[in-house]
Design an enzyme around this catalytic site. Structure first.
Site, PDB file in Angstrom:
ATOM      1  N   LYS A   1      -3.721   1.426  -0.974  1.00  0.00           N
ATOM      2  CA  LYS A   1      -3.347  -0.278  -0.726  1.00  0.00           C
ATOM      3  C   LYS A   1      -5.228  -0.208  -0.286  1.00  0.00           C
ATOM      4  O   LYS A   1      -5.624   0.205   0.584  1.00  0.00           O
ATOM      5  CB  LYS A   1      -2.905  -0.777  -0.334  1.00  0.00           C
ATOM      6  CG  LYS A   1      -3.403  -2.069  -0.449  1.00  0.00           C
ATOM      7  CD  LYS A   1      -2.970  -2.810  -1.874  1.00  0.00           C
ATOM      8  CE  LYS A   1      -3.130  -4.006  -1.980  1.00  0.00           C
ATOM      9  NZ  LYS A   1      -4.186  -4.259  -2.646  1.00  0.00           N
TER      10      LYS A   1
ATOM     11  N   LYS B   1      -1.205  -5.787   3.373  1.00  0.00           N
ATOM     12  CA  LYS B   1       0.309  -5.743   1.703  1.00  0.00           C
ATOM     13  C   LYS B   1       0.920  -4.426   1.870  1.00  0.00           C
ATOM     14  O   LYS B   1       2.609  -4.271   1.857  1.00  0.00           O
ATOM     15  CB  LYS B   1      -0.205  -6.309   0.566  1.00  0.00           C
ATOM     16  CG  LYS B   1      -1.097  -7.763   0.354  1.00  0.00           C
ATOM     17  CD  LYS B   1      -1.138  -7.799  -1.449  1.00  0.00           C
ATOM     18  CE  LYS B   1      -1.597  -8.473  -0.786  1.00  0.00           C
ATOM     19  NZ  LYS B   1      -3.066  -9.030  -0.860  1.00  0.00           N
TER      20      LYS B   1
ATOM     21  N   SER C   1      -6.451  -7.435   2.353  1.00  0.00           N
ATOM     22  CA  SER C   1      -4.969  -7.210   1.568  1.00  0.00           C
ATOM     23  C   SER C   1      -4.413  -5.792   2.346  1.00  0.00           C
ATOM     24  O   SER C   1      -3.039  -5.755   1.731  1.00  0.00           O
ATOM     25  CB  SER C   1      -4.777  -7.279   0.118  1.00  0.00           C
ATOM     26  OG  SER C   1      -5.542  -8.007   0.096  1.00  0.00           O
TER      27      SER C   1
ATOM     28  N   SER D   1      -2.283  -6.717  -6.261  1.00  0.00           N
ATOM     29  CA  SER D   1      -3.334  -7.353  -4.603  1.00  0.00           C
ATOM     30  C   SER D   1      -2.741  -8.611  -4.841  1.00  0.00           C
ATOM     31  O   SER D   1      -3.239  -9.823  -4.437  1.00  0.00           O
ATOM     32  CB  SER D   1      -4.412  -7.035  -4.230  1.00  0.00           C
ATOM     33  OG  SER D   1      -4.209  -7.476  -2.938  1.00  0.00           O
TER      34      SER D   1
END
Length: 379
Positions: free
Chosen positions: A245, A88, A85, A140
């Site tokens: 993140k 992202k 993730s 997420s």
């Protein structure tokens, strides 16, 4: 400056010099790795005058001064790994300037059904782009990623935009095959690229809001809402933590990009392919970075992006950013290993002979842990 992927290794066999292909790494036209020669190494590189680095079990990591772009230490910074993730980050950097955050979106059923971590979308026209970007970066949301891609014109168009943005940022180890980071063959990034992309994101106030919000309300049908909480465990815990993140899949293992700001200075740490819990290690690397900033000789730099081209406005369509012109000697950018040319030169004792061989995803609610094959909170 045009970019290409170059990777060669030299071996001596019987007095002859053979230059053979190895795993490709992002490189400039002169063959040097993007960001500096020392970043081509697979082991740990650290600036002279630095105190010993904290130990990390990550396969690759990078510590950089986000203000100057100076890289203070790294381990295999251009090593290509599945990003989970953390991809992202690129999705957000690509779509924030392209989408009106107040636009109301109705996700498709396909978006609502995406597996892995999810914010819990329903096919109702109740979500603003702003809500979806929060869900993308806070919890997420794989479903939010697909809904955002739909709002941008579809998956194919969004992936093209993401990969074009990666090229513009000179994140040449990065290949996006999904908007959410769920594992797909050929999808990749590197500790260098994740730090580079995150640094670009941090220049946006909207991006900083999405990655730095701890708790937010999220819309639900019939005018209701519920709360979502940021998966970044260092927010509110580590002094000065801004965001950014984390990611996890059973294939990619743990990955994380974090940025913190103290005394007017920002340090970025990225880690990839970590088998256990990386939170403590990231804190130690951030501490080390703040202490080392300005006191050590950098080992490389986070390079500047390629200047943006002027937007074009197709007839009957919204303004789009024209893609950068093709680079004549750039290898295909949709494979994690790109070999562009291997030169084999053999020099015999009886005469000079030369030849050339051209070779080239459990929907989960916030707080739920990952299960095998799912994108979720890192250990």
């Amino acid at each position: 400056m045009g970019m290409k992927h170059v990777a060669v290794a030299t071996t001596l066999i019987g007095g002859l010099a053979f230059v053979t292909p190895v795993q490709a790494r992002a490189a400039s036209d002169d063959g040097a790795p993007i960001g500096g020669v020392m970043l081509g190494q697979r082991g740990v590189v650290v600036g002279t005058g630095a105190k010993p680095l904290p130990k990390s079990e990550a396969s690759s990591f990078l510590v950089a001064d986000a203000d100057t772009g100076q890289i203070l230490a790294a381990k295999d910074p251009h090593g290509r790994h599945a990003p989970a993730s953390t991809l992202k980050i690129l999705t957000a950097v690509t779509l924030i300037p392209r989408l009106d955050k107040n636009k109301i979106i109705k996700p498709s059923q396909d978006a609502c059904n995406v597996e892995g971590s999810a914010v819990g979308l329903t096919p109702n026209k109740i979500y603003k782009v702003h809500d979806l970007l929060r869900a993308l970066m806070m919890v997420s949301g794989n479903d939010a990623a697909v809904a955002l891609a739909e709002a941008n014109g579809g998956l194919a168009r969004t992936l093209a935009d993401m990969n074009a943005e990666a090229k513009r940022l000179q994140a040449l180890d990065t290949v996006a095959k999904t908007p959410n980071g769920l594992d797909q063959p050929g999808q990749s990034s590197s500790a260098y690229d994740l730090a580079l992309i995150a640094r670009a994101g941090l220049a946006s106030a909207d991006f900083r809001e999405y990655v730095g919000t701890k708790i937010a309300k999220f819309p639900a049908p019939e005018g209701k809402h519920y709360e979502i909480a940021n998966h970044n465990r260092l927010l509110g815990k580590y002094p000065g933590m801004i965001g950014v993140k984390n990611g996890y899949t059973t294939k990619a293992l743990g990955s994380f990009v974090g940025a913190a700001r103290r005394d007017g200075h920002t340090i970025i740490v990225s880690v990839m392919r970590h088998e256990g819990s990386f939170w403590g290690e990231v804190q130690e690397l951030l501490d080390w970075g703040f202490a080392a900033r300005g006191n050590v000789q950098p080992v490389g730099t986070l390079v500047a992006p390629v200047p943006k081209v002027k937007p074009t406005k197709p007839v009957g369509g919204p303004a789009r950013v024209a893609p950068a012109p093709a680079r004549p000697v750039e290898a295909a950018h949709d494979s994690p290993v790109v070999g562009i040319g291997a030169l084999v030169v053999a020099v015999g004792l009886l005469g000079g002979v030369a030849w050339v061989v051209y070779g080239v995803r459990r929907r989960s609610r916030p707080g739920a842990g990952p299960r095998p094959g799912d994108e979720g909170v890192a250990p």
